[in-house]
Design a protein around this motif. Structure first.
Motif, PDB file in Angstrom:
ATOM      1  N   ALA A 124       0.819  -1.209   0.000  1.00  0.00           N
ATOM      2  CA  ALA A 124       0.000   0.000   0.000  1.00  0.00           C
ATOM      3  C   ALA A 124       0.856   1.264   0.000  1.00  0.00           C
ATOM      4  N   PHE A 125       2.003   1.226   0.707  1.00  0.00           N
ATOM      5  CA  PHE A 125       2.878   2.398   0.805  1.00  0.00           C
ATOM      6  C   PHE A 125       4.337   1.955   0.830  1.00  0.00           C
ATOM      7  N   SER A 181     -13.486  -1.105  19.923  1.00  0.00           N
ATOM      8  CA  SER A 181     -12.434  -2.014  19.477  1.00  0.00           C
ATOM      9  C   SER A 181     -13.006  -3.293  18.876  1.00  0.00           C
ATOM     10  N   ALA A 182     -14.211  -3.668  19.287  1.00  0.00           N
ATOM     11  CA  ALA A 182     -14.848  -4.861  18.732  1.00  0.00           C
ATOM     12  C   ALA A 182     -15.439  -4.599  17.347  1.00  0.00           C
ATOM     13  N   VAL A 183     -15.876  -3.379  17.100  1.00  0.00           N
ATOM     14  CA  VAL A 183     -16.644  -3.074  15.893  1.00  0.00           C
ATOM     15  C   VAL A 183     -15.792  -2.493  14.765  1.00  0.00           C
ATOM     16  N   LEU A 184     -14.851  -1.627  15.067  1.00  0.00           N
ATOM     17  CA  LEU A 184     -14.214  -0.791  14.048  1.00  0.00           C
ATOM     18  C   LEU A 184     -12.953  -1.338  13.363  1.00  0.00           C
ATOM     19  N   PRO A 185     -12.074  -2.094  14.019  1.00  0.00           N
ATOM     20  CA  PRO A 185     -10.763  -2.387  13.419  1.00  0.00           C
ATOM     21  C   PRO A 185     -10.794  -3.064  12.059  1.00  0.00           C
ATOM     22  N   ILE A 186     -11.734  -3.957  11.794  1.00  0.00           N
ATOM     23  CA  ILE A 186     -11.764  -4.623  10.490  1.00  0.00           C
ATOM     24  C   ILE A 186     -11.931  -3.593   9.374  1.00  0.00           C
ATOM     25  N   VAL A 187     -12.853  -2.665   9.573  1.00  0.00           N
ATOM     26  CA  VAL A 187     -13.081  -1.620   8.575  1.00  0.00           C
ATOM     27  C   VAL A 187     -11.857  -0.726   8.438  1.00  0.00           C
ATOM     28  N   LEU A 188     -11.217  -0.425   9.546  1.00  0.00           N
ATOM     29  CA  LEU A 188     -10.075   0.487   9.523  1.00  0.00           C
ATOM     30  C   LEU A 188      -8.879  -0.124   8.797  1.00  0.00           C
ATOM     31  N   PHE A 189      -8.628  -1.412   8.970  1.00  0.00           N
ATOM     32  CA  PHE A 189      -7.547  -2.053   8.221  1.00  0.00           C
ATOM     33  C   PHE A 189      -7.878  -2.132   6.735  1.00  0.00           C
ATOM     34  N   ALA A 190      -9.131  -2.304   6.408  1.00  0.00           N
ATOM     35  CA  ALA A 190      -9.520  -2.284   4.995  1.00  0.00           C
ATOM     36  C   ALA A 190      -9.231  -0.925   4.378  1.00  0.00           C
ATOM     37  N   LEU A 191      -9.491   0.143   5.120  1.00  0.00           N
ATOM     38  CA  LEU A 191      -9.193   1.485   4.627  1.00  0.00           C
ATOM     39  C   LEU A 191      -7.690   1.671   4.415  1.00  0.00           C
ATOM     40  N   MET A 192      -6.890   1.178   5.361  1.00  0.00           N
ATOM     41  CA  MET A 192      -5.442   1.359   5.241  1.00  0.00           C
ATOM     42  C   MET A 192      -4.861   0.575   4.075  1.00  0.00           C
ATOM     43  N   ALA A 193      -5.474  -0.540   3.715  1.00  0.00           N
ATOM     44  CA  ALA A 193      -4.969  -1.368   2.623  1.00  0.00           C
ATOM     45  C   ALA A 193      -5.505  -0.937   1.262  1.00  0.00           C
ATOM     46  N   SER A 194      -6.343   0.086   1.244  1.00  0.00           N
ATOM     47  CA  SER A 194      -7.007   0.492   0.001  1.00  0.00           C
ATOM     48  C   SER A 194      -6.071   1.126  -1.008  1.00  0.00           C
ATOM     49  N   GLY A 195      -4.938   1.635  -0.564  1.00  0.00           N
ATOM     50  CA  GLY A 195      -4.031   2.337  -1.459  1.00  0.00           C
ATOM     51  C   GLY A 195      -4.287   3.818  -1.550  1.00  0.00           C
ATOM     52  N   SER A 196      -5.403   4.271  -1.003  1.00  0.00           N
ATOM     53  CA  SER A 196      -5.738   5.695  -0.985  1.00  0.00           C
ATOM     54  C   SER A 196      -5.090   6.353   0.225  1.00  0.00           C
ATOM     55  N   GLY A 197      -4.362   7.436   0.005  1.00  0.00           N
ATOM     56  CA  GLY A 197      -3.695   8.119   1.105  1.00  0.00           C
ATOM     57  C   GLY A 197      -4.668   8.646   2.135  1.00  0.00           C
ATOM     58  N   ALA A 198      -5.774   9.231   1.678  1.00  0.00           N
ATOM     59  CA  ALA A 198      -6.753   9.805   2.595  1.00  0.00           C
ATOM     60  C   ALA A 198      -7.434   8.731   3.423  1.00  0.00           C
ATOM     61  N   GLY A 225      -8.045   5.623   8.537  1.00  0.00           N
ATOM     62  CA  GLY A 225      -8.000   4.350   9.246  1.00  0.00           C
ATOM     63  C   GLY A 225      -6.958   4.344  10.347  1.00  0.00           C
ATOM     64  N   ALA A 226      -5.764   4.842  10.037  1.00  0.00           N
ATOM     65  CA  ALA A 226      -4.690   4.854  11.023  1.00  0.00           C
ATOM     66  C   ALA A 226      -5.005   5.775  12.194  1.00  0.00           C
ATOM     67  N   TRP A 230      -5.994 -11.813   3.173  1.00  0.00           N
ATOM     68  CA  TRP A 230      -7.103 -10.981   3.670  1.00  0.00           C
ATOM     69  C   TRP A 230      -6.510  -9.829   4.468  1.00  0.00           C
ATOM     70  N   ALA A 231      -6.568  -8.640   3.912  1.00  0.00           N
ATOM     71  CA  ALA A 231      -5.946  -7.479   4.546  1.00  0.00           C
ATOM     72  C   ALA A 231      -6.599  -7.105   5.869  1.00  0.00           C
ATOM     73  N   MET A 232      -7.818  -7.553   6.110  1.00  0.00           N
ATOM     74  CA  MET A 232      -8.534  -7.191   7.335  1.00  0.00           C
ATOM     75  C   MET A 232      -8.275  -8.159   8.495  1.00  0.00           C
ATOM     76  N   ALA A 233      -7.397  -9.152   8.281  1.00  0.00           N
ATOM     77  CA  ALA A 233      -7.119 -10.135   9.334  1.00  0.00           C
ATOM     78  C   ALA A 233      -6.617  -9.497  10.629  1.00  0.00           C
TER      79      ALA A 233
END
Length: 435
Positions: free
Chosen positions: A270-271, A314-331, A336-337, A396-399
């Motif tokens: 991704a970066f 912490s139970a709900v958000l991290p999967i989505v946040l890792f997907a955002l970080m792996a998207s390749g989009s800087g924003a 996500g980070a 799976w980037a969301m692991a």
């Protein structure tokens, strides 16, 4: 044991509190530097072949298993002979280990032995960091006014993140300023020399600190446990369990959600190295801002509701946040980070004071060692490596986010049923019974 009236513990001077809180800058600069610089170290000490990064992360996991042992050893010293003595010894060991790391020969110079030497020094570093956590958290809790314990104890977490920020910044600048050839040949040593100098300066500053008022109370009353480990196992079992649960969530959110992120972004493509380190630097700033806020909120609203809310997030958000970080989009990666760092910072801030409050002054450091530090060894030391392996093998980037979510779900019942803080009188009565 002397039967005497209660000796009211005083609060520590601002100077001693500031030295204790901000000396954790060095603790976490030194320790997280290894993860922030993992891709560089993999080339320098293992070689550029396939699996070199996994070997470095595995070494981090193995070394981290020494952290509970260090916590128990330094915890015994702190519970038996004083918090100040334990903190001076732990930072002395850290200084020596950092300096030795900066002077190590590389894989190009001596072959595979270089990686084994690095691992040995990481074990020494982990051993000393185990003593740092229990000593500093107990010292700040015991020296703070009761109504401000969350805010003041959380300052250690904020200062720790300043150390992590410094590690990320120094790493990013080193990578940016040097050519790849110079970085691998000699430039990688620069951040470790900086860490050794910082650790030595902390030892000098700590020599001027006063002893913890709670430990002074124990000495005045004769309630200091003669055998802290036996005492903790006999009387702190419930506190050890709760401390383990709280620290499990704090550790996995921090080590997978913050310090593993640069390696995640680089290994997934991704970066580039430099960009991922700068992104982590921004995330570290977020943690510094969130930490005192979370600590202050826990003073106002209580540890249980604040930790429960953070646990749900912490139970709900991290999967989505890792997907955002792996998207390749800087924003999207930045979003996500930043959100993930905010969650991790909040859990670390409130978790620090909440775990320490599970124990009275008597045996507090050893109780923290058995509960909080053991959890950190498992859910902090092992999880970056597991996250890397799961992501590579599953694709799976969301692991990594799923790992955080599972731990949060398991820990939530404990967070929702936290008890009121232990009191000094509890410790005196138990110490009397044991004697």
């Amino acid at each position: 044991m002397t039967a005497s009236a209660d000796v009211e513990p005083r609060t520590l001077s601002r100077g001693s509190m500031a030295i204790a809180a901000f000396s954790t800058v060095v603790e976490w600069y030194d320790f997280t530097l290894y993860l922030y610089f993992a891709t560089v170290l993999s080339r320098v000490f293992v070689g550029s072949g396939e699996g070199s990064l996994a070997a470095i992360l595995a070494g981090f996991a193995v070394a981290y298993l020494l952290r509970p042992l260090g916590a128990v050893v330094f915890g015994h010293i702190g519970d038996r002979f004083g918090r100040r003595r334990a903190m001076l010894l732990s930072v002395a060991v850290m200084t020596a280990a950092m300096l030795a790391t900066a002077l190590l020969p590389t894989h190009a110079q001596i072959g595979p032995a270089a990686a084994w030497m690095l691992l040995a020094l990481r074990c020494v570093m982990s051993f000393s960091v185990g003593g740092e956590y229990v000593g500093v958290v107990a010292y700040l809790l015991e020296g703070a006014p009761p109504e401000r314990r969350g805010l003041i104890t959380s300052s250690a977490s904020a200062a720790s993140e300043i150390g992590a920020l410094l590690a990320a910044g120094v790493s990013a600048l080193t990578v940016h300023w040097l050519s790849p050839a110079d970085l691998d040949a000699w430039g990688w040593r620069i951040p470790f020399f900086v860490g050794a100098a910082l650790a030595g300066s902390v030892w000098i500053a700590r020599s001027a600190m006063h002893e913890s008022p709670d430990f002074e109370r124990q000495r005045a009353l004769g309630s200091t446990p003669a055998q802290p480990l036996r005492y903790a196992l006999a009387h702190h079992r419930a506190g050890i369990f709760r401390g383990f649960a709280i620290s499990a969530l704090g550790s996995i959110t921090y080590y997978v959600g913050i310090t593993y992120v640069p390696s995640f972004l680089t290994s997934t493509g991704a970066f580039a190295e430099g960009a991922s380190l700068w992104l982590s630097t921004i995330a570290a700033v977020v943690v510094i801002l969130v930490t005192p806020l979370a600590g202050a909120l826990s003073d106002r609203w209580g540890r249980r509701p604040v930790l429960t809310a953070l646990g749900v997030g912490s139970a709900v958000l991290p999967i989505v946040l890792f997907a955002l970080m792996a998207s390749g989009s800087g924003a999207q990666a930045l979003l996500g980070a930043v959100v993930l760092a905010g969650l991790a910072g909040g859990v670390s801030a409130v978790g620090a004071v909440a775990t320490a409050e599970q124990f009275p002054g008597e045996g507090r450091l050893t109780g923290l060692a058995l509960g909080a530090t053991t959890a950190t060894a498992v859910f902090g030391g092992l999880t970056p490596y597991l996250a890397h392996v799961l992501t590579e093998r599953s694709g799976w980037a969301m692991a990594p986010g799923a790992m955080i979510g599972v731990v949060a779900i398991v820990v939530l019942p404990v967070l929702m049923t936290l008890k009121a803080p232990a009191t000094a009188s509890d410790g005196r009565l138990r110490a009397a019974a044991l004697d």
